[in-house]
Enzyme design. Structure first.
Site, PDB file in Angstrom:
ATOM      1  N   ASP A 114       9.260   4.746  11.091  1.00 16.46           N
ATOM      2  CA  ASP A 114       9.804   5.729  10.553  1.00 16.46           C
ATOM      3  C   ASP A 114       9.360   6.226   9.074  1.00 16.46           C
ATOM      4  O   ASP A 114       9.677   5.525   8.021  1.00 16.46           O
ATOM      5  CB  ASP A 114      11.535   5.519  10.370  1.00 16.46           C
ATOM      6  CG  ASP A 114      12.243   6.849   9.964  1.00 16.46           C
ATOM      7  OD1 ASP A 114      11.687   7.722   9.353  1.00 16.46           O
ATOM      8  OD2 ASP A 114      13.458   6.849  10.029  1.00 16.46           O
TER       9      ASP A 114
ATOM     10  N   PHE B 276      17.903   3.647   8.038  1.00 19.86           N
ATOM     11  CA  PHE B 276      18.308   5.018   7.999  1.00 19.86           C
ATOM     12  C   PHE B 276      17.318   5.840   9.054  1.00 19.86           C
ATOM     13  O   PHE B 276      16.152   5.801   8.465  1.00 19.86           O
ATOM     14  CB  PHE B 276      18.587   5.776   6.828  1.00 19.86           C
ATOM     15  CG  PHE B 276      19.262   7.290   6.822  1.00 19.86           C
ATOM     16  CD1 PHE B 276      20.492   7.253   7.495  1.00 19.86           C
ATOM     17  CD2 PHE B 276      18.330   8.295   7.045  1.00 19.86           C
ATOM     18  CE1 PHE B 276      21.065   8.628   7.476  1.00 19.86           C
ATOM     19  CE2 PHE B 276      18.833   9.586   7.161  1.00 19.86           C
ATOM     20  CZ  PHE B 276      20.199   9.661   7.477  1.00 19.86           C
TER      21      PHE B 276
ATOM     22  N   LYS C 201      10.298  15.452   6.245  1.00 14.55           N
ATOM     23  CA  LYS C 201      10.632  15.491   4.825  1.00 14.55           C
ATOM     24  C   LYS C 201       9.421  16.260   4.116  1.00 14.55           C
ATOM     25  O   LYS C 201       9.184  17.507   4.463  1.00 14.55           O
ATOM     26  CB  LYS C 201      11.052  14.336   4.172  1.00 14.55           C
ATOM     27  CG  LYS C 201      12.511  13.715   4.495  1.00 14.55           C
ATOM     28  CD  LYS C 201      13.071  12.956   3.650  1.00 14.55           C
ATOM     29  CE  LYS C 201      14.660  12.858   3.775  1.00 14.55           C
ATOM     30  NZ  LYS C 201      15.171  11.688   4.627  1.00 14.55           N
TER      31      LYS C 201
HETATM   32  C1  LIG Z   1      15.833  11.768   5.851  1.00 18.35           C
HETATM   33  C2  LIG Z   1      15.483  10.640   6.877  1.00 18.35           C
HETATM   34  C3  LIG Z   1      15.604  10.766   8.250  1.00 18.35           C
HETATM   35  C4  LIG Z   1      16.357  11.961   8.835  1.00 18.35           C
HETATM   36  O1  LIG Z   1      15.735  13.229   8.770  1.00 18.35           O
HETATM   37  P1  LIG Z   1      16.584  14.632   8.673  1.00 18.35           P
HETATM   38  O2  LIG Z   1      15.438  15.647   8.551  1.00 18.35           O
HETATM   39  O3  LIG Z   1      17.551  14.459   7.792  1.00 18.35           O
HETATM   40  O4  LIG Z   1      17.065  14.708  10.129  1.00 18.35           O
HETATM   41  C5  LIG Z   1      15.192   9.517   9.228  1.00 18.35           C
HETATM   42  N1  LIG Z   1      14.656   8.744   8.563  1.00 18.35           N
HETATM   43  C6  LIG Z   1      14.585   8.646   7.078  1.00 18.35           C
HETATM   44  C7  LIG Z   1      13.533   7.289   6.688  1.00 18.35           C
HETATM   45  C8  LIG Z   1      14.646   9.545   6.311  1.00 18.35           C
HETATM   46  O5  LIG Z   1      14.646   9.228   5.074  1.00 18.35           O
END
Ligand SMILES: *Cc1c(COP(=O)(O)O)cnc(C)c1O
Length: 403
Positions: A222, A137, A252
């Site tokens: 990520d 994700f 986050k």
């Molecule tokens: C939450 C998340 C995103 C997206 O972040 P947003 O602030 O919702 O745009 C991307 N990658 C990972 C692994 C995430 O947990």
């Protein structure tokens, strides 16, 4: 303001979320106080955002102080608070430069653009392929949903963008076969979050690093969910020696609840990101940066990271005991640090409701998991309380499985 009824959905909110019938009016540490007067133990923490818990005094003070001085200017000026947070991030990581955003998705956009641009300025504009992993994700923009390849997030939004492929998570052979002279970058979460708390091994991270270096492709981590102390190191990839990326996305927990994201890169990987190549109105504004600095200074402390390792060790041990007592309900415990997944026999949404009945908040995840993403400041006593609540939720789940 009158409390909204948590059970009657509001017609004016676009219906893209399956929301629990619950709303909160206040938070303090690991506790959330609902509009109907109940107190919950929060092991969601805004999906790994509220790393220092709710209303942390240092974050509140930073927000108030900055709020009375200056909120926003523009990136056409120097922003000292931005320079201060970038200096901290670079001192603590592989990175030389940082681009600040308002969200994780935007950090991903910046990373993917930087990777393609890097090859373009290197005289290899044909290197556009981005290799991602199944179950990943990366956010909800077009580039982010194409990078993760999750069909549910792509369907109905027109053709897929060219140049994105996915391989099985952790499959080194598939990676070696896929990576080549048109690869721009490989993008991976060292610990998958939404996908169900699946962690790559240290050896797998090192293999990824080697494969990218050999092929001349960039490695993008990520760490939006697994970074900022969540695994007991400042960044999850630090558990593996010699596996630093070229580019890394953070968000986050970076703002501890204030919307902040960042794309970190080596000077080499960022060499295409010259004046005019990218931008953001809000990204890195003084208000966000002031809170980000306060959050970073707390989270990056040795004591905070040591505490995460201690509580995570305790939870890991307790949860495997729980799995032994409820093998019919809990099928697997996975993840790393305080990014914990429980793969369940009961539908995860049902289990989340059973946990709510015990006044425990947990998140869902892929592969029928529930995730525990508590604030990093969760104490051992609070961790014990979480396990007791989970134990009772497991007992209820067993009864409903038997029924
Ligand atoms: C939450 C998340 C995103 C997206 O972040 P947003 O602030 O919702 O745009 C991307 N990658 C990972 C692994 C995430 O947990």
């Amino acid at each position: 303001m009158p409390s909204p009824s948590p059970t009657v959905p509001n017609d004016h909110i676009m219906g893209v979320y399956n929301r629990a019938p619950l709303a909160f009016e206040r938070g303090e540490g690991v506790r959330l106080f609902s509009t109907d007067g109940d107190v919950y133990l929060d092991c969601v923490a805004g999906i790994a955002v509220d790393a220092l818990g709710h209303a942390h005094p240092k974050l509140v003070a930073a927000l108030k102080t900055q709020g009375e001085k200056l909120w926003h200017v523009s990136n056409i000026f120097r922003i000292p608070e931005q320079e201060a947070l970038a200096t901290r991030l670079c001192a603590a990581t592989f990175a030389d430069v940082v681009f600040f955003t308002n969200s994780g998705t935007e950090a991903i956009e910046c990373a993917l653009k930087a990777a393609r641009k890097y090859h373009a300025v290197n005289g290899a504009p044909e290197r556009i392929e981005i290799i991602g992993f199944e179950g990943s994700f990366h956010g909800r923009s077009y580039a982010a949903v194409n990078a993760s390849g999750n069909a549910a997030y792509l369907d109905g939004f027109g053709p897929r963008l060219p140049g994105y492929t996915q391989i099985a998570f952790g499959d080194s052979e598939a990676l070696k076969a896929a990576i080549g002279p048109t690869t721009a970058a490989v993008i991976v979460e060292p610990v998958q979050g939404e996908g169900g708390a699946r962690s790559l091994t240290e050896a797998q991270l090192q293999e990824l690093r080697e494969a990218c270096t050999e092929a001349g492709a960039l490695l993008i981590y990520d760490e939006i969910q697994c970074g900022m102390g969540r695994t007991g190191r400042l960044f999850a990839h630090e558990w593996a020696d010699g596996a630093a990326p070229d580019i890394m996305c953070v968000a986050k927990a970076l703002g501890g609840g204030f919307p902040v994201g960042a794309c970190l890169a080596t000077a080499e990987a960022a060499k295409g990101m010259v004046v005019g190549a990218h931008g953001s109105t809000y990204g890195g504004n003084p208000l966000a940066m002031a809170v980000g600095i306060a959050a970073f200074d707390e989270i990056a402390k040795d004591e905070t990271l040591a505490h995460v390792r201690e509580v995570a060790g305790y939870l890991n041990q307790q949860l495997s005991g729980l799995k032994d007592r409820f093998p019919d309900v809990v099928l697997d415990i996975r993840g790393k640090g305080l990014l914990i997944g429980l793969k369940l026999a009961t539908p995860n949404r049902e289990f989340m409701a059973l946990a709510r009945d015990e006044k425990l908040l947990i998140a869902g995840g892929g592969d029928n998991c529930v995730r525990l993403l508590p604030p990093l400041v969760l104490s051992l006593d609070e961790a014990r309380e979480a396990v007791e609540k989970l134990e009772r939720a497991c007992a209820s789940a067993r009864r409903s499985l038997a029924a």
